[in-house]
Design an enzyme around this catalytic site. Structure first.
Site, PDB file in Angstrom:
ATOM      1  N   TYR A   1     187.451  64.205  35.534  1.00 10.24           N
ATOM      2  CA  TYR A   1     187.041  63.193  36.516  1.00 10.24           C
ATOM      3  C   TYR A   1     186.141  63.863  37.564  1.00 10.24           C
ATOM      4  CZ  TYR A   1     187.705  59.531  40.135  1.00 10.24           C
ATOM      5  OH  TYR A   1     187.519  58.549  41.088  1.00 10.24           O
TER       6      TYR A   1
ATOM      7  N   LYS B   1     184.522  61.268  33.208  1.00  7.09           N
ATOM      8  CA  LYS B   1     184.346  60.085  34.045  1.00  7.09           C
ATOM      9  C   LYS B   1     183.424  60.466  35.194  1.00  7.09           C
ATOM     10  CE  LYS B   1     187.107  57.229  37.278  1.00  7.09           C
ATOM     11  NZ  LYS B   1     188.456  57.116  37.899  1.00  7.09           N
TER      12      LYS B   1
ATOM     13  N   ILE C   1     185.911  53.167  33.611  1.00  6.71           N
ATOM     14  CA  ILE C   1     187.184  53.231  34.320  1.00  6.71           C
ATOM     15  C   ILE C   1     186.981  52.366  35.558  1.00  6.71           C
ATOM     16  CG2 ILE C   1     188.964  54.714  35.320  1.00  6.71           C
ATOM     17  CD1 ILE C   1     188.367  55.350  32.383  1.00  6.71           C
TER      18      ILE C   1
END
Lengths: 310, 310, 310, 310
Positions: free
Chosen positions: C134, C163, C205
């Protein structure tokens, strides 16, 4: 020349048509010197150097050097979009009778140290005048680090001073740690002068002095002579005004304060516009509160200077 | 005028003494148009507008408008330290035969919306020419927000386009969400063109196009016609070069690339200095790798344009 | 596991005493999956991971993995002030039946690449689970650059996805340019999903999906299948809501929207406080406008899920 | 308690397995007090509070309060990801015998003033202990402005001090201008202590004091008694070391310096890693130069404290 004491970053006065009001500027300069200022810095950020063309700049310098004739040093800020333009202006400032130069990094482009050093060196070498480097990374993006300032001092004999306007007050001690007294260090932000002197600064390129010269000079001398308690009361009174020097609209604010206290006009050249609505109300409140509690400090009257120059 | 397609932010060519090389610029402009460019933007950041005086700027505009005579629109970037200077330049650009203006915020001073709107409005009203607003908060600190752009579009009929160079690609969809197709949206950063088109941009004010016009035009058309896979391979190849457009030394880099591929000189005006040592070696490596894997795209030769203009 | 499609960054529901409402969370998870979501990301920023202790985190994971039992992958966000704490949590998440991990940099301390790589590597090596890195430099200060992500991908077989939540959309193409399809790229900011897909992203997401799952899934699929015009109308409608995901109070805003549309409570744990006064009025206005113009998209009812789980 | 003088932000000592070395910490605390320090601040940023769990924190506090038993105040830093966690820790610190609390904003989430005020108020109200607010916007993103600090002082009787660690030294005078001596102002960045005292600070929460207590105390007292010249020579010597306190790796640097001068270990808990290669060589050079020119200042030996506690 001596790079010490309180030197106004002088505002540029305009007629209603935004042409330069040279007569007022003479009186204004005289008044600030009579109140204890030690020199004058022309054409800086506060002097709206960015919206003056070169012919106007030289006219301002000639007017002030003639009217002051030697009572105090006159310093020209040298700023330009190009190195060639900065060098040309430096030479013209010398011809106009200036005693010193305040050297700025280029407008708009902030390059690496090799480029910025070359720009500054070209200005320093353009004349034999005594020079002060101006470090203001917030306004001009170029940050002259203490080590770089030391390098310039080692290479240029006519670099005699540095004006520190980064908001980081640790820079004063950092420069002094590196080069001792090789350069005079002057503080360039109004609301950090007491702290700057504690760290070793010997001069102040000041803004609110354009409206409050006696108070500025008094504050400076209290700080220089270590009278902390007396100095703190004056500082506490002055700080809300001094903070007007460190916001983007400092030109509009300081010229408006001048107008309110009877020494000048709030007129500015676009893209700057005069204050309006809320921001004007805020400034008004700050000024009224300051005037209501203004300390008694012996000052020379502005009016008397009109007669002196008549 | 049409604000679509690939429009070079054209570099300004200098002789060894740093005077302007008008002959080369004619050939360069012709070559880019022959390779599919849809117009020319003169005097921008990449055109070193900051170190050109007004007389030089007008000479450049006259030279290009004459040599192109109507084959494609010629756009003048209007930037200045003062509003008065910007308005004067806009009028002179119109006299010089330009078809459109690229309107910048003022140099150095970034004020509030009231001030920036007044500055931009003065330029928009100075001529009837079709105008494109240039939003580049990284370079000029003033950030024209989507809502403010919509306000300008509602007030100024001759505002027809906006060049988005904030690094925030979400701005394209944000502007389009607010005003649909009222303004043409052009992308002003080389390394975000494919993403910008996906969000609705219809044009590209490009930098590396000065050295690679055929590749730039091919990439643009693949992206516009939704050929994603083919487009991605070309983008992947091009990106290391395109990123040269979005670093502080983009002028030095792009002019150096031009020189290396045989279409121009690396010369820049100070305070910019030509690349050296490590940064030059890095640029060399990036360019060599790109040239070794250059895709085959039909292109018009630079040499042939020399004959065409002889 | 598959790192594609629309995966909610699921909010954590609280009872009035701020203990966890596991029953609601089951229904909420079920409802989002019935509306086309492809997996669930638990304990992230939006899930208020920072104010949950480890026991609470594991309880949430167990509850959801059990209630979903295999219909879709369940992913646990792994964030901690210390590397040791992150490793321990990763192992516990595996024990709790999670299918994948979302790997965050450490809270508070953002070190150099050597330190951040060691932290991430320790988590990646803690379990054999499929992992997604992330990258959110705005929230966590650590910026995983494309080259660093490529280095991690080369060293860790179980790193399968990244992400991207830097606001710089150019990162998607940059990562893809370096490593092709080695990692699935997912967009982590709601208001850049269409641009991200254009650059090669394959998953989302998402935040507002907690309140608008059908609309989120519809938007994603239009963008993935290149239906630009249809997609733009939906995007234009959705953007004012999606932007609630990219401001500091995104948790308060999204939970408040959930409450207003009847799927949850606005309750948050301090130091976050629920919206008040002006900010609440602004949110209300944005939501009312969206609801008044809500597009007709076939959706599964929240109420029906209550029965399903009863 | 008195919030004046030099109070170490004490480092936390680790055994090779990274468990806490309580024995060393007792000796270290004793040694700093014997060299003139006026109190001890435990569990702060420099104390690696972020990687200690609550049980470890309480063990550290019990160990130090017992070993010091009343010779000087012991202060616990209260920091947490959640308000509930911060309140719990404050109560436990009181139980552990602490004399004061240093109150931090929450980790990770930086909200608006309403939220941050509620967080701080909850900690202030959790115990009757004397409290110092810690303002460090660089580390924790939350910036407690002078006006907000004044508001807290007006509402909370047990708020007695503020530690200013914004790099903006003007804050000291700004706070003092607003509330006079209502709060003791302490400087929290090592390399601005002399300037801070000039502006009215009365204490120093210091970092390098962990390795150089006698020098730190000497510098502080010279500055407090206005001995500028003598003080400047010591400051100039000390500054290259003091600057180690204001970079992201300050924990690693200060613990490494402790190890080099024989009072502790360089061990840190991950995600922090010990210094390596170039950064280690730089630190080594700085320290060697300082040791070679170390001023003669009467100091109490570390070794003797070993006996004292044996």
């Amino acid at each position: 020349m001596q790079w010490t004491g309180v030197m106004p970053a002088m505002t540029t006065a305009f007629h209603p048509d935004l042409s330069i009001d040279h007569d007022f500027m003479k009186q204004h300069a005289d008044w600030m010197l009579r109140n204890g200022c030690s020199g004058l810095v022309m054409l800086g950020s506060l002097g709206e150097g960015a919206t003056l063309n070169d012919a106007e700049k030289i006219a301002i310098l000639r007017n002030i050097t003639r009217s002051i004739h030697g009572r105090a040093p006159v310093v020209a800020a040298i700023s330009s979009l190009s190195t060639a333009g900065a060098v040309r202006l430096a030479k013209e400032a010398e011809q106009a009778g200036c005693n010193g130069l305040m050297v700025l990094p280029p407008y708009v482009y902030s390059g690496d140290w090799r480029e910025m050093r070359a720009h500054v060196a070209a200005i320093l070498q353009a004349t034999p005048l005594s020079c002060m480097l101006y470090n203001n990374p917030i306004a001009y993006r170029t940050d002259f680090l203490p080590e770089q300032i030391a390098e310039l001092a080692a290479s240029h004999e006519n670099l005699h001073a540095v004006k520190e306007s980064s908001a980081d007050l640790r820079r004063v001690a950092a420069i002094r740690s590196l080069i001792g007294d090789r350069l005079s260090i002057l503080v360039g932000v109004d609301d950090a002068i007491v702290e700057g002197i504690a760290a070793g600064a010997v001069g102040w390129i000041a803004g609110l002095v354009n409206a409050f010269p006696a108070e500025s000079v008094a504050l400076f001398h209290l700080a220089r002579t270590g009278k902390q308690n007396e100095g703190f009361e004056l500082y506490r009174w002055f700080l809300p005004l001094l903070r007007m020097d460190t916001v983007p609209k400092f030109v509009q604010l300081i010229k408006w304060v001048q107008q309110e206290v009877g020494v000048g006009s709030a007129r500015v050249r676009p893209p700057r516009l005069e204050l309006e609505s809320d921001e004007l109300a805020d400034a008004h409140q700050t000024l009224q509160k300051a005037l209501a509690t203004r300390p008694r400090i012996a000052a020379s009257d502005f009016a008397s200077s009109v007669g002196a120059n008549a």
